[in-house]
Design a protein around this motif. Structure first.
Motif, PDB file in Angstrom:
ATOM      1  N   PRO A   1      38.263  60.756  23.553  1.00 43.64           N
ATOM      2  CA  PRO A   1      39.257  59.967  22.838  1.00 43.64           C
ATOM      3  C   PRO A   1      39.849  60.725  21.650  1.00 43.64           C
ATOM      4  CG  PRO A   1      37.166  58.777  22.982  1.00 43.64           C
ATOM      5  CD  PRO A   1      36.948  60.140  23.520  1.00 43.64           C
ATOM      6  N   HIS A   2      41.137  60.528  21.456  1.00 46.70           N
ATOM      7  CA  HIS A   2      41.848  61.084  20.316  1.00 46.70           C
ATOM      8  C   HIS A   2      42.600  59.936  19.656  1.00 46.70           C
ATOM      9  CE1 HIS A   2      44.359  63.596  17.816  1.00 46.70           C
ATOM     10  NE2 HIS A   2      45.384  62.914  18.261  1.00 46.70           N
ATOM     11  N   VAL A   3      42.556  59.869  18.335  1.00 47.74           N
ATOM     12  CA  VAL A   3      43.220  58.804  17.595  1.00 47.74           C
ATOM     13  C   VAL A   3      44.467  59.346  16.923  1.00 47.74           C
ATOM     14  CG1 VAL A   3      43.008  57.115  15.736  1.00 47.74           C
ATOM     15  CG2 VAL A   3      41.024  57.664  17.146  1.00 47.74           C
TER      16      VAL A   3
ATOM     17  N   GLU B   1      38.366  55.812   5.687  1.00 48.66           N
ATOM     18  CA  GLU B   1      39.623  55.586   4.982  1.00 48.66           C
ATOM     19  C   GLU B   1      40.579  54.728   5.805  1.00 48.66           C
ATOM     20  OE1 GLU B   1      41.204  59.284   3.503  1.00 48.66           O
ATOM     21  OE2 GLU B   1      39.287  59.846   2.630  1.00 48.66           O
ATOM     22  N   ASN B   2      40.037  53.652   6.375  1.00 55.86           N
ATOM     23  CA  ASN B   2      40.798  52.689   7.191  1.00 55.86           C
ATOM     24  C   ASN B   2      41.441  53.297   8.439  1.00 55.86           C
ATOM     25  OD1 ASN B   2      40.217  50.292   5.971  1.00 55.86           O
ATOM     26  ND2 ASN B   2      41.985  50.336   4.613  1.00 55.86           N
ATOM     27  N   LYS B   3      40.817  54.316   8.992  1.00 52.88           N
ATOM     28  CA  LYS B   3      41.271  54.915  10.245  1.00 52.88           C
ATOM     29  C   LYS B   3      40.075  55.114  11.152  1.00 52.88           C
ATOM     30  CE  LYS B   3      45.521  55.347   8.890  1.00 52.88           C
ATOM     31  NZ  LYS B   3      46.614  54.599   9.459  1.00 52.88           N
ATOM     32  N   ALA B   4      40.267  54.896  12.444  1.00 51.89           N
ATOM     33  CA  ALA B   4      39.188  55.095  13.411  1.00 51.89           C
ATOM     34  C   ALA B   4      38.939  56.583  13.606  1.00 51.89           C
ATOM     35  CB  ALA B   4      39.560  54.464  14.744  1.00 51.89           C
ATOM     36  N   VAL B   5      37.660  56.934  13.677  1.00 53.43           N
ATOM     37  CA  VAL B   5      37.268  58.324  13.888  1.00 53.43           C
ATOM     38  C   VAL B   5      36.218  58.345  14.990  1.00 53.43           C
ATOM     39  CG1 VAL B   5      36.173  60.353  12.853  1.00 53.43           C
ATOM     40  CG2 VAL B   5      37.720  58.935  11.479  1.00 53.43           C
TER      41      VAL B   5
ATOM     42  N   ILE C   1      30.921  57.792  27.663  1.00 52.25           N
ATOM     43  CA  ILE C   1      30.879  57.610  29.114  1.00 52.25           C
ATOM     44  C   ILE C   1      32.280  57.524  29.728  1.00 52.25           C
ATOM     45  CG2 ILE C   1      28.575  56.593  29.096  1.00 52.25           C
ATOM     46  CD1 ILE C   1      29.932  53.823  29.379  1.00 52.25           C
ATOM     47  N   HIS C   2      33.305  57.780  28.920  1.00 49.46           N
ATOM     48  CA  HIS C   2      34.689  57.870  29.396  1.00 49.46           C
ATOM     49  C   HIS C   2      35.125  56.614  30.147  1.00 49.46           C
ATOM     50  CE1 HIS C   2      34.181  62.022  28.210  1.00 49.46           C
ATOM     51  NE2 HIS C   2      33.064  62.003  28.898  1.00 49.46           N
TER      52      HIS C   2
ATOM     53  N   GLY D   1      47.653  50.897  20.342  1.00 53.17           N
ATOM     54  CA  GLY D   1      47.923  51.987  21.287  1.00 53.17           C
ATOM     55  C   GLY D   1      47.703  53.353  20.671  1.00 53.17           C
ATOM     56  N   ALA D   2      46.768  53.434  19.726  1.00 51.61           N
ATOM     57  CA  ALA D   2      46.555  54.670  18.971  1.00 51.61           C
ATOM     58  C   ALA D   2      45.598  55.648  19.645  1.00 51.61           C
ATOM     59  CB  ALA D   2      46.022  54.324  17.581  1.00 51.61           C
ATOM     60  N   ILE D   3      44.945  55.234  20.726  1.00 53.41           N
ATOM     61  CA  ILE D   3      43.928  56.091  21.351  1.00 53.41           C
ATOM     62  C   ILE D   3      44.403  56.629  22.693  1.00 53.41           C
ATOM     63  CG2 ILE D   3      41.557  56.177  22.231  1.00 53.41           C
ATOM     64  CD1 ILE D   3      40.901  53.951  20.202  1.00 53.41           C
ATOM     65  N   THR D   4      44.286  57.926  22.835  1.00 50.73           N
ATOM     66  CA  THR D   4      44.566  58.592  24.102  1.00 50.73           C
ATOM     67  C   THR D   4      43.347  59.455  24.419  1.00 50.73           C
ATOM     68  OG1 THR D   4      45.657  60.426  22.959  1.00 50.73           O
ATOM     69  CG2 THR D   4      47.067  58.649  23.770  1.00 50.73           C
ATOM     70  N   PHE D   5      43.303  59.991  25.616  1.00 50.32           N
ATOM     71  CA  PHE D   5      42.213  60.882  25.985  1.00 50.32           C
ATOM     72  C   PHE D   5      42.773  62.282  26.195  1.00 50.32           C
ATOM     73  CE2 PHE D   5      39.836  57.136  26.412  1.00 50.32           C
ATOM     74  CZ  PHE D   5      38.503  57.483  26.433  1.00 50.32           C
TER      75      PHE D   5
END
Length: 63
Positions: free
Chosen positions: A4-6, A31-35, A45-46, A57-61
């Motif tokens: 995952p990439h944010v 800091e209020n962002k997903a990591v 486990i993808h 919609g902030a997460i892509t692989f």
């Protein structure tokens, strides 16, 4: 293998990724962002749950 990439410009820091991930501790809010916790990447486990549940919609692989 894809991980995952944010996109921090889209992330609202809602924590949905962390609360829906079946693997405890892979996500944290900084800091209020997903990591995504890179040092635990091998535990991912993808399942796409983080991506599919992100309301912004902030997460892509990506590899």
């Amino acid at each position: 293998m894809d991980f995952p990439h944010v996109d921090t410009s889209l992330c609202t820091g809602c924590g949905t990724c962390a609360s829906n991930c079946p693997i405890d501790g892979l996500w944290k809010l900084v800091e209020n962002k997903a990591v995504f916790t890179d040092d635990r990447a091998a535990d991912c486990i993808h399942c796409d749950t983080c991506k599919n549940n992100c309301p912004a919609g902030a997460i892509t692989f990506s590899s």
